[in-house]
Design an enzyme around this catalytic site. Structure first.
Site, PDB file in Angstrom:
ATOM      1  CB  CYS A 193     -17.782 -14.153  11.029  1.00  0.00           C
ATOM      2  SG  CYS A 193     -18.657 -13.699  12.536  1.00  0.00           S
ATOM      3  CD  GLN A 209       5.554  -8.006   3.238  1.00  0.00           C
ATOM      4  OE1 GLN A 209       5.565  -7.411   4.321  1.00  0.00           O
ATOM      5  NE2 GLN A 209       6.438  -7.770   2.305  1.00  0.00           N
ATOM      6  N   GLY A 253       9.859  -4.815  -3.749  1.00  0.00           N
ATOM      7  CA  GLY A 253       8.833  -3.816  -3.443  1.00  0.00           C
ATOM      8  C   GLY A 253       8.306  -3.866  -2.031  1.00  0.00           C
ATOM      9  CB  THR A 254       8.619  -5.587   0.903  1.00  0.00           C
ATOM     10  OG1 THR A 254       8.317  -5.451   2.306  1.00  0.00           O
ATOM     11  CG2 THR A 254       9.845  -6.459   0.720  1.00  0.00           C
ATOM     12  CB  SER A 255       9.310  -0.625   3.558  1.00  0.00           C
ATOM     13  OG  SER A 255       8.266  -1.205   4.307  1.00  0.00           O
ATOM     14  N   PRO A 299      13.231   0.751  -5.675  1.00  0.00           N
ATOM     15  CG  PRO A 299      11.446   2.169  -6.206  1.00  0.00           C
ATOM     16  CD  PRO A 299      11.764   0.793  -5.737  1.00  0.00           C
ATOM     17  CB  VAL A 326      -4.522  -7.913   1.042  1.00  0.00           C
ATOM     18  CG1 VAL A 326      -3.731  -8.270   2.294  1.00  0.00           C
ATOM     19  CG2 VAL A 326      -4.698  -6.393   0.936  1.00  0.00           C
ATOM     20  CG  HIS A 372       0.404  -9.451   5.473  1.00  0.00           C
ATOM     21  ND1 HIS A 372       1.194  -8.347   5.244  1.00  0.00           N
ATOM     22  CD2 HIS A 372       1.052 -10.167   6.430  1.00  0.00           C
ATOM     23  CE1 HIS A 372       2.277  -8.405   6.000  1.00  0.00           C
ATOM     24  NE2 HIS A 372       2.227  -9.504   6.726  1.00  0.00           N
TER      25      HIS A 372
HETATM   26  N1  APR Z   1       8.661  -1.079  -7.644  1.00  0.00           N
HETATM   27  C1  APR Z   1       9.274  -1.685  -6.605  1.00  0.00           C
HETATM   28  N2  APR Z   1       9.245  -1.173  -5.358  1.00  0.00           N
HETATM   29  C2  APR Z   1       8.572  -0.021  -5.170  1.00  0.00           C
HETATM   30  C3  APR Z   1       7.900   0.644  -6.206  1.00  0.00           C
HETATM   31  C4  APR Z   1       7.969   0.069  -7.507  1.00  0.00           C
HETATM   32  N3  APR Z   1       7.369   0.624  -8.557  1.00  0.00           N
HETATM   33  N4  APR Z   1       7.312   1.752  -5.688  1.00  0.00           N
HETATM   34  C5  APR Z   1       7.605   1.760  -4.378  1.00  0.00           C
HETATM   35  N5  APR Z   1       8.368   0.702  -4.053  1.00  0.00           N
HETATM   36  C6  APR Z   1       8.897   0.284  -2.749  1.00  0.00           C
HETATM   37  C7  APR Z   1       9.118   1.400  -1.760  1.00  0.00           C
HETATM   38  O1  APR Z   1      10.413   1.960  -1.943  1.00  0.00           O
HETATM   39  C8  APR Z   1       9.008   0.649  -0.433  1.00  0.00           C
HETATM   40  O2  APR Z   1      10.263   0.142  -0.016  1.00  0.00           O
HETATM   41  O3  APR Z   1       7.928  -0.552  -2.160  1.00  0.00           O
HETATM   42  C9  APR Z   1       8.069  -0.530  -0.755  1.00  0.00           C
HETATM   43  C10 APR Z   1       6.688  -0.429  -0.148  1.00  0.00           C
HETATM   44  O4  APR Z   1       6.800  -0.516   1.246  1.00  0.00           O
HETATM   45  P1  APR Z   1       5.512  -0.474   2.195  1.00  0.00           P
HETATM   46  O5  APR Z   1       4.614   0.629   1.773  1.00  0.00           O
HETATM   47  O6  APR Z   1       6.001  -0.462   3.595  1.00  0.00           O
HETATM   48  O7  APR Z   1       4.777  -1.848   1.846  1.00  0.00           O
HETATM   49  P2  APR Z   1       5.067  -3.306   2.414  1.00  0.00           P
HETATM   50  O8  APR Z   1       6.518  -3.515   2.637  1.00  0.00           O
HETATM   51  O9  APR Z   1       4.337  -4.242   1.542  1.00  0.00           O
HETATM   52  O10 APR Z   1       4.343  -3.236   3.823  1.00  0.00           O
HETATM   53  C11 APR Z   1       4.255  -4.390   4.610  1.00  0.00           C
HETATM   54  O11 APR Z   1       2.731  -3.263   6.053  1.00  0.00           O
HETATM   55  O12 APR Z   1       0.848  -2.010   6.726  1.00  0.00           O
HETATM   56  C12 APR Z   1       1.329  -3.104   6.161  1.00  0.00           C
HETATM   57  O13 APR Z   1       0.000  -4.983   6.022  1.00  0.00           O
HETATM   58  C13 APR Z   1       0.617  -3.985   5.234  1.00  0.00           C
HETATM   59  O14 APR Z   1       1.446  -5.875   4.000  1.00  0.00           O
HETATM   60  C14 APR Z   1       1.727  -4.534   4.387  1.00  0.00           C
HETATM   61  C15 APR Z   1       2.935  -4.450   5.315  1.00  0.00           C
END
Ligand code: APR
Length: 259
Positions: free
Chosen positions: A141, A115, A201-203, A228, A117, A133
């Site tokens: 454009c 996800q 590393g994604t929420s 984490p 960029v 993404h």
């Molecule tokens: N290692 C692993 N995970 C981590 C670390 C780390 N060092 N630091 C933070 N995190 C985790 C957080 O606990 C959280 O669960 O990474 C996650 C980040 O989540 P978001 O900020 O929501 O990012 P993401 O899941 O990529 O968001 C998805 O939302 O707005 C958008 O388009 C944007 O692609 C993005 C999408």
């Protein structure tokens, strides 16, 4: 499948990773990986939703990451992405990115769905990458949707399309927009065909990406979350490795392929 949570952090670097998970990685024919902003956090790129440090702690997505926001205030949106483009240019891939290159080298079939960029996976050396993404280093454009290779940063903001005069915008997927053609289909196929699926590393709140680990689970894959913090996937994951991806991923690679 037995469920286990393992804490791997600076204080517990040597903690044992479940043998079943190590074996599954070592013998996997197909591995699919979904990454989010957390993977780039240790490179110095802020996440979106982490309290205090995340982009969305200071800004609202609807002011910066929708086509409506761009129509309302194209200059502000362009400048926010220009700032992020500059930030990304000044950072480097971290040990988590490099460990994923190593996984790709070791397993016969590999797909990295990101996800992010920022292009850091490719800069680390990952080859099989689907950017669902988009990529902040490219622009396109707003009117004719065609990618524009070169643009003038110092003139009009946002710069204009050399073909049709439309406004240029980052080549990323904003809220409410379609994913790039074929990107989700390729991702679902990788998720349902893999033996091991890593969600890192994604929420797990932004769809359709957040559906991928559940597709993998339904199809019988071992699903591993590396984060984490807890997410909506945590309770369903086969294994949860709690910690920063820059520490957990190298530890997992070392355990699966010692030496
Ligand atoms: N290692 C692993 N995970 C981590 C670390 C780390 N060092 N630091 C933070 N995190 C985790 C957080 O606990 C959280 O669960 O990474 C996650 C980040 O989540 P978001 O900020 O929501 O990012 P993401 O899941 O990529 O968001 C998805 O939302 O707005 C958008 O388009 C944007 O692609 C993005 C999408």
């Amino acid at each position: 499948m037995r469920k286990a949570e393992w804490m791997i952090g600076s204080r517990a670097r040597n903690m044992k990773i479940a043998d079943q998970l190590i074996e599954a990685m070592r013998h996997a024919k197909r591995v699919a990986v979904l990454t989010g902003a957390g993977v780039s956090a240790e490179s110095g790129v802020p996440t979106f939703r982490d309290a205090q440090t995340g982009f969305w702690a200071d800004f609202k997505p609807e002011d910066l990451a929708t086509p409506q926001a761009f129509r309302r205030n194209p200059k502000m949106v362009w400048e926010w992405y220009a700032y992020r483009r500059q930030m990304v240019a000044n950072v480097s891939p971290n040990p988590g990115h490099h460990a994923l290159v190593e996984v790709e080298r070791r397993v016969p079939e590999f797909m990295l769905i990101t996800q992010n960029v920022d292009g850091l996976h490719q800069r680390a050396g990952s080859k099989r990458v689907v950017e669902i993404h988009g990529n902040i280093t490219r622009v396109k454009c707003f009117d004719d949707d065609g990618v524009v290779e070169k643009w003038e940063e110092k003139g009009e903001v946002p710069p204009r399309c050399p073909r049709c005069g439309g406004m240029l915008r980052p080549d990323v997927v904003w809220f409410g927009e379609e994913l790039p053609p074929g990107a989700f289909e390729t991702s679902v196929q990788a998720a349902v065909e893999c033996d091991v699926f890593l969600s890192i590393g994604t929420s797990s709140v932004v769809y359709p990406a957040a559906a991928l680990p559940f597709e993998a689970l339904k199809a019988g894959a071992m699903v591993v979350e590396i984060n984490p913090d807890s997410t909506s996937l945590t309770a369903r994951a086969s294994y949860v490795l709690r910690g920063a991806s820059g520490e957990v991923l190298p530890a997992l690679v070392r355990a699966a392929w010692p030496g």
